[in-house]
Design a protein around this motif. Structure first.
Motif, mmCIF file in Angstrom:
data_model
loop_
_atom_site.group_PDB
_atom_site.id
_atom_site.type_symbol
_atom_site.label_atom_id
_atom_site.label_comp_id
_atom_site.label_asym_id
_atom_site.label_seq_id
_atom_site.Cartn_x
_atom_site.Cartn_y
_atom_site.Cartn_z
ATOM 1 N N ASN A 90 4.028 4.965 8.341
ATOM 2 C CA ASN A 90 5.471 4.730 8.395
ATOM 3 C C ASN A 90 5.793 3.653 9.428
ATOM 4 O O ASN A 90 6.825 3.697 10.088
ATOM 5 C CB ASN A 90 6.227 6.024 8.707
ATOM 6 N N GLY A 91 4.879 2.708 9.574
ATOM 7 C CA GLY A 91 5.105 1.588 10.456
ATOM 8 C C GLY A 91 4.975 1.931 11.929
ATOM 9 O O GLY A 91 4.820 3.093 12.321
ATOM 10 N N SER A 225 1.171 -3.027 15.088
ATOM 11 C CA SER A 225 1.467 -3.310 13.682
ATOM 12 C C SER A 225 0.363 -4.190 13.121
ATOM 13 O O SER A 225 0.465 -5.417 13.163
ATOM 14 C CB SER A 225 2.816 -4.029 13.549
ATOM 15 N N THR A 234 2.022 -4.052 4.480
ATOM 16 C CA THR A 234 3.279 -3.726 5.150
ATOM 17 C C THR A 234 3.441 -2.213 5.285
ATOM 18 O O THR A 234 3.216 -1.462 4.339
ATOM 19 C CB THR A 234 4.459 -4.300 4.345
ATOM 20 N N GLN A 235 3.842 -1.793 6.472
ATOM 21 C CA GLN A 235 4.111 -0.394 6.822
ATOM 22 C C GLN A 235 2.871 0.311 7.370
ATOM 23 O O GLN A 235 2.945 1.446 7.798
ATOM 24 C CB GLN A 235 4.673 0.377 5.618
ATOM 25 N N SER A 236 1.725 -0.372 7.406
ATOM 26 C CA SER A 236 0.521 0.259 7.957
ATOM 27 C C SER A 236 0.322 -0.165 9.404
ATOM 28 O O SER A 236 0.300 -1.352 9.714
ATOM 29 C CB SER A 236 -0.702 -0.113 7.122
#
Length: 484
Positions: A90-91, A225, A234-236
């Motif tokens: 969830n980032g 990030s 994206t989001q990992s």
């Protein structure tokens, strides 16, 4: 620290084996390897749909990893020189919230810069902690916030010896870092934990010409990030932890409070693959990236009315070091705002930069970039300078005042509120956050007194067509304040 085989990818290997095993699925997800959603399968490709799977014994479970996810996390920790890592799906926002919640109970103090990301304010709401804000240094010519000076942090620590933690940004959105090692040593001397928002610094650890990473500086925990500068999806993201002041089980338990029990294997496997690249080829990759960035700055700084700033800003106060992969360019001498140049680049030249503010644009140069890609940007900027310059000048400074905190962010979040016109809100206590995005730094947060300067600044941002988020009224004509 024992060296692990960084060429291995345990989670990716397990997913490959599973996808080739001729399994007939009667579990979730419902698309069943894409058979039920042909349009998605045709668009994404069959391989992607076959690895969008559910947790099971052979693929491990992020909530309590014991096999391939556990091994992949151990490899990530080893690559960054720390004791534990935790995958985030969830980032980094969720990681920042978990870091704050792991250290702070309701009404505990945490020292942090005023230009924190909105996720840190969310962490204050979730934990109940009370912020002790430090004003970052600012550059009036560029109109941006820099890092925090060592002296300002030392003053805050000595004035708040009961604080539980110090929260640091490494680097800022624009690439500035503070003297992280000295700050870590000072905080630890006074029994304070050091938490680092390293959302834009996931690459630091892999090249000695980049700023020092949080783990190298001895910080207790950082959130990185990998999707921003490390090559994952994206989001990992991930949390990195050095043992001593914070229990790894504490972090695991907090993540299990807030993180999904249906963790995406697409995201987790991308972390496994990105880590392999960083650990085995990071120095080579970032040597090339730094070379490209230096070439780009040299070329851009020959274009009239443009200034691509870099390490010349280092002054041991607000800028202890600078991340050269953040290609930040002052454009306001063109008589254009950064917002206008951002839109010109996207709409006319088909170039998407990371952000525009009133004075600047920011292009992030990372693993997929090379000389040919930055040449497109250089040529577009040359054309804009030649054909779009306006005969006007301006320089609007960022507002980073420390509003009076009347109510804790958590108490304000749960208080009764009412909606009033923004113009009538001066002197009231805000019941919501308002921020410009990107980068997502709060102009006002719940529980803070609204000043005339804040209202004027919001109006100026509106006039510049800035994307302002998180507020009740999308037009920002009204604001939520505390009161029945």
């Amino acid at each position: 620290m024992v060296s692990l085989n960084q060429f291995s990818t345990p989670l990716i290997d397990a997913l490959k084996k599973y996808s080739n095993s001729s399994i007939t699925p009667f579990d979730v997800p419902g698309h069943k390897f894409g058979k039920g959603t042909k349009e998605l399968r045709d668009f994404f490709g069959p391989n992607l749909m076959k690895i969008d799977v559910n947790s099971m014994k052979c693929l491990d479970n992020l909530s309590n990893p014991t096999s391939v996810i556990k091994k992949a996390q151990e490899l990530l920790a080893n690559a960054y020189g720390c004791d534990h890592s935790f995958f985030l799906v969830n980032g980094t926002s969720s990681g920042i919230q978990a870091m704050i919640m792991s250290v702070c109970a309701p009404y505990d103090k945490i020292i942090m810069p005023r230009n924190v990301h909105k996720s840190a304010v969310s962490g204050l709401v979730l934990s109940g902690a009370i912020p002790v804000y430090i004003q970052p240094e600012t550059n009036k010519d560029l109109g941006i916030a820099m890092g925090m000076s060592y002296e300002s942090i030392k003053k805050a620590i000595l004035s708040n010896l009961d604080a539980k933690a110090v929260f640091i940004i490494n680097p800022t959105y624009y690439g500035m870092t503070c003297d992280l090692k000295a700050i870590v040593d000072l905080a630890h001397k006074h029994n304070m934990v050091v938490l680092v928002d390293e959302a834009h610094g996931a690459h630091f650890h892999f090249h000695d010409e980049l700023p020092m990473s949080a783990m190298a500086a001895g910080a207790d925990m950082s959130a990185i990030s990998l999707h921003k500068t490390g090559g994952s999806l994206t989001q990992s993201s991930a949390i990195l932890l050095k043992e001593g002041n914070i229990s790894p089980m504490r972090i695991k338990n907090i993540l299990n409070l807030t993180q999904t029990t249906s963790a995406s294997y697409l995201l987790m496997s991308s972390l496994d693959g990105a880590r392999k690249i960083l650990a085995t080829r990071g120095e080579e990759v970032f040597s090339e990236i730094l070379s490209v960035c230096r070439y780009a700055r040299e070329k851009i700084n020959t274009i009239p009315h443009l200034y691509a700033f870099s390490k010349e800003l280092i002054d041991n106060k607000g800028v202890y070091d600078f991340d050269e992969t953040k290609l930040s360019i002052k454009v306001s001498d063109l008589g254009l705002t950064g917002f206008e140049v951002y839109e010109l680049l996207r709409d006319k030249y088909k170039i998407q930069v990371e952000l525009g503010d009133i004075n600047n644009i920011l292009a992030i140069v990372s693993l997929g970039d090379d000389k040919s890609s930055v040449d497109k940007l250089i040529n577009a900027l040359f054309h804009i300078s030649k054909n779009h310059k306006k005969d006007k000048s301006f320089n609007y400074n960022i507002l980073l005042e420390n509003p009076d905190i009347i109510v804790s962010p958590r108490d304000a979040f749960y208080s009764r509120t009412k909606i009033i016109p923004l113009k009538d809100s001066i002197g009231e206590v805000s019941g919501e956050s308002i921020m410009a995005y990107p980068p997502g730094i709060p102009i006002i947060s719940p529980g803070e007194r609204i000043s005339k300067e804040i209202v004027d600044y919001i109006e100026e941002l509106k006039n510049q067509h800035t994307l302002i988020t998180d507020c009740h009224d999308p037009e920002i004509n009204h604001i939520k304040i505390l009161g029945a």
